[in-house]
Design a protein around this motif. Structure first.
Motif, PDB file in Angstrom:
ATOM      1  N   GLU A 113       1.358   6.105   2.072  1.00  0.00           N
ATOM      2  CA  GLU A 113       0.260   5.306   1.558  1.00  0.00           C
ATOM      3  C   GLU A 113      -0.250   5.884   0.235  1.00  0.00           C
ATOM      4  N   LYS A 114      -0.699   5.004  -0.637  1.00  0.00           N
ATOM      5  CA  LYS A 114      -1.155   5.418  -1.962  1.00  0.00           C
ATOM      6  C   LYS A 114      -2.403   6.293  -1.902  1.00  0.00           C
TER       7      LYS A 114
ATOM      8  N   ILE B  58       0.823  -1.210   0.000  1.00  0.00           N
ATOM      9  CA  ILE B  58       0.000   0.000   0.000  1.00  0.00           C
ATOM     10  C   ILE B  58       0.858   1.262   0.000  1.00  0.00           C
ATOM     11  N   TYR B  59       2.179   1.101  -0.077  1.00  0.00           N
ATOM     12  CA  TYR B  59       3.078   2.249   0.038  1.00  0.00           C
ATOM     13  C   TYR B  59       3.750   2.608  -1.282  1.00  0.00           C
TER      14      TYR B  59
ATOM     15  N   ASP C  68      -0.264  -2.813   9.693  1.00  0.00           N
ATOM     16  CA  ASP C  68      -1.308  -3.132   8.711  1.00  0.00           C
ATOM     17  C   ASP C  68      -1.041  -4.438   7.987  1.00  0.00           C
TER      18      ASP C  68
END
Length: 413
Positions: A349-350, A241-242, A400
């Motif tokens: 995070e995106k 997600i990064y 996460d």
């Protein structure tokens, strides 16, 4: 008008190590282009009580804290009195001086009355013509221009003149740390003394003006709309997600408003940058101003993007910046890491696609107020949270659980 003697005011409870001067008054003092007078005013203002109005500091304090010798200090203080910025109180004696810092609204009224008192009969006639709406003759244009420059007339864009409203100056304090005058712990001289010795009033003026727009709680320093350092960003990798962003320092920019407004019309040498940057870099060289990299959700100048966290500055901020950098490195393969040594890394995070890094101008000396204490406490709490977050990414066990194996990494150009 009855005047306070100043005795009771001076016996009031002292505030913390900070003091206030009026922004408009400070501008008027600097416009006189007298370094010693500006320095003397700051020193006497530091000596006021909780009301920031009455002081028994005088030439002795000017000599002690600014290094201005007695006769020059006496000349500077007397000049401030003659110009109306200071007033000797009724309780003052030669052995025990006591001064009142004249409030801005009263000072503006006094200057307005003084300007009218110096009018010639011809100038009074011109003002009366303007008042009743009678068009002045062409031969009066030069005199009208001079009256406008003195603030006795207002010139509209179409060339018409009107009488100005009587001055109405609202109190607009600049809160200043006492260490600007008395110095912080250590061997170096106080900033006011050092800037006086350097001899450039523009630098001193900028330093004081910057404190008016210095908001640690909102921006971590100065509003970036006024003054900032840009950073170039590059997407260097993705993982889970990064996105891993690399930031490199860019140019400085600002606007001629607020604290930089008085510098707009400074004389400029052909082929050189605007002299306002001479003052900015001089304050940097003195260690009085620095640009602290901060992560924002987007461009804080052209959007309503909020501050995320700093990446340098105080020890906890520097630790946070290092934690973010290490976390970014942990998400990159070795061959990518070699090209990221001279930049800041941050895994983001995106869901925050417009991440930006901005260098926030921050002043070194800060007033010891409740707001400063609250900012520092919140800063430590924020840094602890983000350090824990980035440390979990670096260790490969983020909360996460979404960091993927290196084989799934995609790289930016």
């Amino acid at each position: 008008m009855a005047r306070a003697s100043g005795r009771s005011a001076l016996n009031m409870k002292r505030r913390g190590d900070f003091f206030a001067i009026d922004r408009w008054t400070w501008g008027q003092i600097c416009d006189r282009n007298e370094m010693n007078g500006a320095v003397a005013y700051l020193i006497l203002a530091h000596g006021t009580g909780a009301d920031n109005r009455y002081t028994n500091w005088s030439v002795k304090a000017v000599k002690t804290y600014a290094g201005i010798r007695w006769l020059r200090g006496l000349t500077a203080v007397d000049s401030l009195v003659r110009s109306g910025f200071l007033r000797r109180t009724q309780s003052a004696t030669k052995e025990k001086p006591c001064y009142e810092l004249v409030p801005a609204d009263e000072l503006a009224t006094l200057q307005y009355e003084r300007n009218h008192a110096t009018l010639t009969d011809y100038e009074r006639l011109l003002l009366e013509c303007v008042r009743v709406g009678k068009p002045p003759s062409r031969s009066a244009r030069h005199s009208l221009e001079q009256l406008a420059l003195r603030g006795l007339l207002v010139k509209s864009p179409n060339g018409d003149y009107s009488l100005p409203d009587k001055p109405s100056i609202e109190r607009d304090p600049i809160w200043l740390p006492g260490s600007l005058v008395t110095g912080a712990k250590g061997p170096e001289d106080a900033p006011v003394r050092r800037l006086r010795a350097a001899g450039d009033l523009w630098n001193l003026r900028m330093l004081i003006d910057l404190y008016h727009d210095h908001h640690l709680g909102d921006y971590g320093g100065l509003n970036p709309l006024v003054l900032r350092q840009s950073y170039e960003r590059e997407l260097v990798g993705e993982r889970g997600i990064y996105r891993v962003w690399a930031f490199r320092p860019g140019s400085y920019s600002g606007v001629f408003e607020g604290p930089l407004g008085p510098h707009r019309h400074r004389p400029k040498e052909t082929g050189r940058d605007h002299p306002v940057w001479d003052s900015v870099h001089a304050l940097q060289a003195q260690g009085l101003l620095s640009f602290i990299p901060h992560l924002f959700e987007g461009d804080p100048v052209n959007s309503q993007a909020e501050l995320i966290h700093p990446c340098a500055g105080e020890p906890t901020e520097a630790e946070l910046g290092l934690a973010a950098h290490r976390a970014g490195l942990a998400l990159l393969p070795a061959f990518k890491r070699e090209n990221c040594e001279a930049c800041w890394l941050a895994p983001v995070e995106k869901t925050i696609p417009n991440i930006q890094m901005v260098g926030i101008a921050r002043l070194r000396h800060r007033p010891h107020t409740r707001k400063t204490s609250a900012w520092y406490a919140e800063l430590n709490s924020t840094c602890e949270h983000w350090i824990e977050h980035y440390s979990s990414i670096e260790s490969g066990h983020p909360k996460d659980g979404n960091v993927l194996p290196l084989s799934t990494v995609r790289y930016g150009s």
